[in-house]
Design an enzyme around this catalytic site. Structure first.
Site, PDB file in Angstrom:
ATOM      1  N   ASP A   1       0.877  -1.163   0.000  1.00  0.00           N
ATOM      2  CA  ASP A   1       0.000   0.000   0.000  1.00  0.00           C
ATOM      3  C   ASP A   1       0.918   1.217   0.000  1.00  0.00           C
ATOM      4  OD1 ASP A   1      -2.071   1.778   0.073  1.00  0.00           O
ATOM      5  OD2 ASP A   1      -3.104   0.865   1.768  1.00  0.00           O
TER       6      ASP A   1
HETATM    7  C1  BGC Z   1      -4.922   3.401   0.054  1.00  0.00           C
HETATM    8  C2  BGC Z   1      -5.034   2.416  -1.084  1.00  0.00           C
HETATM    9  C3  BGC Z   1      -4.858   3.146  -2.394  1.00  0.00           C
HETATM   10  C4  BGC Z   1      -3.517   3.849  -2.391  1.00  0.00           C
HETATM   11  C5  BGC Z   1      -3.237   4.612  -3.667  1.00  0.00           C
HETATM   12  C6  BGC Z   1      -3.657   4.233  -0.018  1.00  0.00           C
HETATM   13  O1  BGC Z   1      -3.664   5.242   0.919  1.00  0.00           O
HETATM   14  O2  BGC Z   1      -4.957   2.729   1.287  1.00  0.00           O
HETATM   15  O3  BGC Z   1      -6.259   1.758  -1.044  1.00  0.00           O
HETATM   16  O4  BGC Z   1      -4.976   2.244  -3.453  1.00  0.00           O
HETATM   17  O5  BGC Z   1      -3.505   4.775  -1.305  1.00  0.00           O
HETATM   18  O6  BGC Z   1      -4.043   5.725  -3.753  1.00  0.00           O
END
Ligand code: BGC
Length: 754
Positions: free
Chosen positions: A227
């Site tokens: 993530d």
């Molecule tokens: C989120 C993800 C997301 C990623 C990219 C993160 O903060 O938890 O779900 O895909 O950001 O935006």
């Protein structure tokens, strides 16, 4: 791409560089070897693709926003999710996006997790079936998905550091199993590891999670990415199986990888595994590129259809719905004019258009409108309230559009309560005092408390229904579409009823999952606790009858599949769709289990008067629980009940089946094993039976008649709980010593192995 050849030609520095993004949304390229970069982008219910070099770095292209996962799951409709997935896949192809980040299949442990709108359900089976369909749809268009957030990202509070303390059975049965089935059945191209720690270890460097379970047990062949910003120790991450760090770490972590290899702390083989998987993903994405046309208007219409299948009719007293075009109707509430149709955070879509109910209702009739409340703060606007009351008084039927404003729920934080804004509650209360025909339409990402429920006639739970939600709501209100959604989560009466209440969101980073496997309906049913609306509940404008249940066999072997069928008849006057649910109950379990668990569902469309047969196929896993002592799923022999119903609380049909199983759990007795446990097995009785019976009789006699019958029961019960070491004291023979007792215990253990 000749991956093995490229691996030989890449320098150590180039290899390390491929293990992280080049910017927020791209992998790195290596021009010298013609390795291109690919783009990944959010997800999950629309495409959030940032415009490159835009003045505002967060500005995304115009796209189509579909309903969010909490709504989608209420459709219980695999085909519908697949259709949406295909539409997303086409968008990505048209926009050169190789992987769309989602779906999220974390379990709704608490109704106040800020990101629940992006997750499917409190039930792992439903969550995984929805995730599978979503993944299959997207990937059928040659675009990858990233199943997220693996694993146990069940709260937003301190999500980057919190440590989820969960026992293994709970992990396997509740928090991992949605991922497991989706990985095995739908084979996502990628998985996104979560921010949090699980039992002390960050997911991004958790070898048990990313390699032992995900790859070795579940046979995952794709790539694991982090993530955004979830990497703690990059070198440990490589060792654990985290292939790609996202987004860019500006070379800082790449440098650490190079250093670790040079110092011999990380082997080239370990690094190569990750690099190979990055190359495989790039290759797959390049090979799958195709031209696609993105027809936004067509997708807007699709979003409307999907939203109508997701809304749940929770109350409809006196059949006030559907509305008649000739009724004198007013719409009250800001959300009628500006629906809340999506949540905040990384999934936020820049919708190319939004249809409100106020706009869409023109397709049906004229309605009067009053705004009623404001959303930027929770304060009653007396002027708006007065206007709304006057409007409600003038009309026969009032539809109030209410719910949670943006600030109430979002990625990044959790709710602290389950209440709706006070100003909206006041509005509903006052209107229901002057008009008895009140319908409430709710726009919210997750459950709310409903102090008004007894004062209104109808309730339509729309969740966050996507950009075309206004049209869908009108189609449902006026009966063009018959509501068919059912709740994918329980609505508790109040937040403190929820099983995680005492431990959510934890103390500091420490989050104890003390409720164990008892999440959602598994808990409320076991506690016999009343709920506002149960899991799987939803009404229709027609009625359904259930009958003719059959099972392919009444006795099965644990490895055999079982087919269950039943017939559903639409007994009303309108065409409609019914979600038929199958639950399994283990009637005689030696471990603590929920009253029942969802193991199958089918959505069936029936014309008025029509009957259709529905079939379910159950397998070993449908009956199993996770047994940590054998690190595996285990089916106990005995009677199981197959329950078929219209909701978790509305079981219409049931049949018992007997599961035969030769598999026994390994048992091992020692000095502290109890008399009762030893006497419960054949081998134990064989060795200890005579002796123990003798002591038991002696003890009962010596306790004498004076103690009465209940005391005799007490004596037997106490004797059963006596550890084997205790029986030494009952036998005066000098040769019956510790050594002899140990030998007898050994004999029992050998017989059992045997
Ligand atoms: C989120 C993800 C997301 C990623 C990219 C993160 O903060 O938890 O779900 O895909 O950001 O935006």
């Amino acid at each position: 791409m000749n991956i093995e050849k490229i691996l030989k030609e890449l320098t150590l520095e180039e290899k390390a560089s491929l293990c992280s993004g080049s910017d927020f949304w791209h992998t790195k390229s290596v021009d010298r070897l013609e390795i291109p970069r690919i783009m990944v982008s959010d997800g999950p219910h629309g495409l959030r693709k940032n415009i490159e070099n835009a003045q505002n770095p967060n500005e995304a292209i115009k796209a189509v926003c579909f309903p969010t996962a909490s709504a989608l799951a209420c459709s219980f409709d695999r085909k519908l999710l697949e259709t949406m997935g295909k539409a997303l896949g086409e968008e990505c192809q048209a926009e050169n996006v190789s992987v769309i980040l989602g779906p999220g299949c974390n379990i709704k442990r608490s109704p106040v997790c800020g990101r629940n709108f992006e997750y499917f359900s409190e039930d792992p089976y439903l969550a995984s079936e929805m995730a599978c369909a979503h993944i299959k749809g997207v990937q059928s268009k040659g675009v990858g998905t990233s199943l997220k957030h693996f694993a146990c990202n069940n709260q937003e509070t301190r999500r980057l550091t919190c440590d989820e303390k969960i026992d293994e059975r709970t992990l396997r049965e509740i928090y991992l199993s949605a991922f497991e089935a989706a990985v095995k059945k739908a084979k996502p191209w990628t998985i996104m590891c979560s921010y949090n720690r699980i039992n002390g270890v960050h997911s991004s460097q958790n070898k048990w999670l990313l390699t032992d379970v995900l790859r070795d047990e579940w046979d995952f062949k794709g790539l694991v990415m982090s993530d955004w910003g979830a990497v703690d120790d990059r070198v440990e991450g490589i060792k654990a199986g985290l292939d790609l760090e996202m987004p860019a770490s500006f070379g800082k972590n790449d440098k650490l990888i190079v250093e670790a290899v040079n110092k011999g702390e990380l082997s080239t083989e370990e690094l190569d595994k990750c690099v190979r998987r990055v190359l495989e993903l790039v290759d797959r994405a390049e090979e799958s590129r195709s031209d696609a046309v993105w027809d936004k208007e067509k997708q807007h219409e699709l979003a409307r259809k999907i939203s109508a299948q997701c809304s749940v009719l929770l109350k409809n007293e006196d059949d006030i719905l559907p509305l008649d075009k000739n009724d004198k109707i007013c719409f009250i509430g800001y959300f009628a004019q500006k629906p809340r149709y999506q949540g905040g955070g990384s999934s936020h879509i820049n919708s190319f258009k939004v249809t409100s109910a106020l706009e869409a209702v023109k397709e049906y009739c004229e309605v009067e409108y009053a705004q009623g409340y404001i959303t930027d703060e929770d304060k009653t606007d007396e002027k708006l309230l007065k206007e709304a009351l006057e409007c409600a008084a003038r009309n026969d039927k009032v539809v109030i559009f209410a719910g949670l404003p943006d600030a109430f729920e979002s990625e990044g934080y959790d709710r602290t309560h389950m209440r709706m804004p006070e100003c909206q509650l006041e509005l509903i209360e006052k209107i229901s005092e002057i008009n008895k025909n009140v319908v409430v339409v709710l726009h919210n990402g997750s459950p709310v408390e409903m102090p008004f429920i007894n004062n209104i006639k109808a309730l339509l739970e729309v969740y966050l229904g996507g950009q075309a939600v206004g049209g869908a709501v009108c189609d449902l209100l006026f009966g063009k579409v018959n509501p068919s959604g059912k709740l994918a989560e329980t609505f508790p009466v109040k937040l403190s009823d929820n099983p995680s209440y005492l431990n959510f969101p934890g103390t500091g980073d420490d989050v104890q999952y003390r409720e164990g496997i008892f999440v959602g309906y598994r808990y409320y049913e076991k506690k016999e606790m009343p709920v506002l609306f149960p899991f799987g509940f939803g009404k229709s404008y027609t009625t359904f009858e259930y009958g003719n249940m059959t099972v392919s066999s009444e006795e099965i072997n644990e490895n055999k599949t079982l087919t269950v069928t039943c017939e559903i008849t639409n007994t009303g006057k309108r065409d409609g769709m019914e979600i038929v649910q199958l639950y399994i109950r283990d009637k005689e379990s030696s471990v603590i289990r929920p009253i029942k668990e969802l193991k199958g569902f089918e959505k069936v469309a029936l014309k008025a008067g029509e009957t259709k047969k529905v079939a379910f196929h159950l397998e070993k896993r449908s009956f199993a629980y996770y047994e940590p002592s054998i690190s595996d799923w285990f089916v106990e022999y005995g009677e199981f009940e197959i329950l078929i119903g219209a909701s978790s609380q509305d079981i219409r049909l049931s049949k018992s089946v007997y599961v035969n199983s030769d598999v026994k759990l390994p048992m091992y007795f020692d000095f502290n094993s109890t008399v009762g446990d030893v006497m419960a097995c054949d081998e134990g009785r064989k060795v200890f039976g005579d002796l123990i019976n003798k002591f038991c009789n002696t003890m009962l006699c010596s306790n004498g008649d004076g103690l009465g019958e209940s005391s005799q029961d007490m004596a037997v019960s106490m004797f059963k709980d006596t550890p084997l070491r205790g029986i030494l004291g009952y036998d005066e023979r000098p040769e019956f010593d510790r050594k002899m007792l140990d030998e007898m215990i050994d004999t029992v253990n050998k017989l059992m192995e045997g």
